[in-house]
Structures are given as structure tokens and as C-alpha cells.
Design an enzyme around this catalytic site. Sequence first.
Site, PDB file in Angstrom:
ATOM      1  N   HIS A   1       0.842  -1.198   0.000  1.00  0.00           N
ATOM      2  CA  HIS A   1       0.000   0.000   0.000  1.00  0.00           C
ATOM      3  C   HIS A   1       0.873   1.243   0.000  1.00  0.00           C
ATOM      4  O   HIS A   1       2.038   1.190   0.392  1.00  0.00           O
ATOM      5  CB  HIS A   1      -0.919   0.006   1.224  1.00  0.00           C
ATOM      6  CG  HIS A   1      -1.951  -1.064   1.172  1.00  0.00           C
ATOM      7  ND1 HIS A   1      -1.701  -2.344   1.624  1.00  0.00           N
ATOM      8  CD2 HIS A   1      -3.215  -1.069   0.681  1.00  0.00           C
ATOM      9  CE1 HIS A   1      -2.786  -3.088   1.420  1.00  0.00           C
ATOM     10  NE2 HIS A   1      -3.720  -2.335   0.859  1.00  0.00           N
TER      11      HIS A   1
ATOM     12  N   TYR B   1       5.662   4.095   0.095  1.00  0.00           N
ATOM     13  CA  TYR B   1       5.233   2.851  -0.532  1.00  0.00           C
ATOM     14  C   TYR B   1       5.665   1.741   0.414  1.00  0.00           C
ATOM     15  O   TYR B   1       6.849   1.426   0.522  1.00  0.00           O
ATOM     16  CB  TYR B   1       5.877   2.684  -1.916  1.00  0.00           C
ATOM     17  CG  TYR B   1       5.367   3.687  -2.920  1.00  0.00           C
ATOM     18  CD1 TYR B   1       4.334   3.347  -3.784  1.00  0.00           C
ATOM     19  CD2 TYR B   1       5.893   4.965  -3.001  1.00  0.00           C
ATOM     20  CE1 TYR B   1       3.845   4.256  -4.705  1.00  0.00           C
ATOM     21  CE2 TYR B   1       5.414   5.891  -3.912  1.00  0.00           C
ATOM     22  CZ  TYR B   1       4.391   5.526  -4.758  1.00  0.00           C
ATOM     23  OH  TYR B   1       3.914   6.435  -5.672  1.00  0.00           O
ATOM     24  N   CYS B   2       4.715   1.177   1.133  1.00  0.00           N
ATOM     25  CA  CYS B   2       4.953   0.146   2.136  1.00  0.00           C
ATOM     26  C   CYS B   2       4.718  -1.202   1.440  1.00  0.00           C
ATOM     27  O   CYS B   2       3.582  -1.558   1.135  1.00  0.00           O
ATOM     28  CB  CYS B   2       3.997   0.364   3.302  1.00  0.00           C
ATOM     29  SG  CYS B   2       4.359  -0.644   4.728  1.00  0.00           S
ATOM     30  N   ILE B   3       5.799  -1.924   1.167  1.00  0.00           N
ATOM     31  CA  ILE B   3       5.768  -3.056   0.252  1.00  0.00           C
ATOM     32  C   ILE B   3       6.147  -4.352   0.971  1.00  0.00           C
ATOM     33  O   ILE B   3       7.060  -4.374   1.805  1.00  0.00           O
ATOM     34  CB  ILE B   3       6.744  -2.804  -0.921  1.00  0.00           C
ATOM     35  CG1 ILE B   3       6.447  -1.447  -1.603  1.00  0.00           C
ATOM     36  CG2 ILE B   3       6.712  -3.944  -1.918  1.00  0.00           C
ATOM     37  CD1 ILE B   3       5.067  -1.315  -2.215  1.00  0.00           C
TER      38      ILE B   3
END
Length: 155
Positions: free
Chosen positions: A109, A122-124
Site C-alpha cells: 500500500h 510505498y509500504c511493500i
Amino acid sequence: MANPYENFKKDPESLETDLTTLQYQVTQNSGTEPPFQNEYWDHKAAGIYVDIVSGEPLFASIHKFDSGTGWPSFYRPINDQVIQLKSDYELWIPRTEVRSRYADSHLGHVFNDGPPPTGMRYCINSAALKFIKKEDLHAIGYGELAALFEDGAKK
């Protein structure tokens, strides 16, 4: 130059055998791996992160930062065209889901609480990524991205 990913087709049967259970759950079923217990949350080597399913180049280590969340976080993708953003209403608050463009893998997200210059986080999921070391970029077909690591390239 032709885009080698634009004609990518997922084969669901081979994905189940090629990916780990966690990689499959994250990329194909929009899962989330545990924070602080994943491969790249504190990874510091120079290189790029590609989609574990298709090999699409997504993020670069020069754009990575420690968000304190326990997942790899980046303030921008390599190129805005490599990702898709979709509204996600799975939790009690609306979020923006990040998916890879051609493989349509769930990556994580994006939030607007990141550092300058973009203000984005951007938390991936690590399980959605494969890391390619900077020194290996030319040898395995990502040579055009080596310019990211030249002096003054970080933006």
C-alpha cells in the site's frame, strides 16, 4: 525499445509451484507478511527490487528509507508507469493498494506520510519482491537501470 513485460501472462499453476506459500498468498491473494519478520525490511544493499512474479523492475535502494513499520518502504517507484494504484476498502479505513503493472501482483500500500521529496511511503511486502544487486544489473538484463546509482541520480 520494446517493453519485455507488456506481454507477460501469469500461469496460475506454475505460480503455485514457483512461489513460496507466502509469496503466493501476498502476490495473488493480496496478503500481508508480518512486520519486522520479512527479508527486506532492514535490507541496506544497493540494487533494485523487482516483482517476484514477472521480474518487472519496481523500486530502487536509493529511494528506500526506514519507516519504522517493519516493511520495506520507498518514497517512489523507479518509474510511476511500473505500478498501478487501486482503492482498497478491506480495512475500516480506505487505503491505496499498490500492484505491479503487468503481472498485477499485490505489492502493498502507499500512504502520504513519507519523507521528502515526494511525501509518499510505498509500504511493500518483501514476499512480493526479488532483490537484484547493483553489481549484477548488467549481467542479468537490467543494465539500463545502473544509471540510478551514478552520482547525482537520486531524486
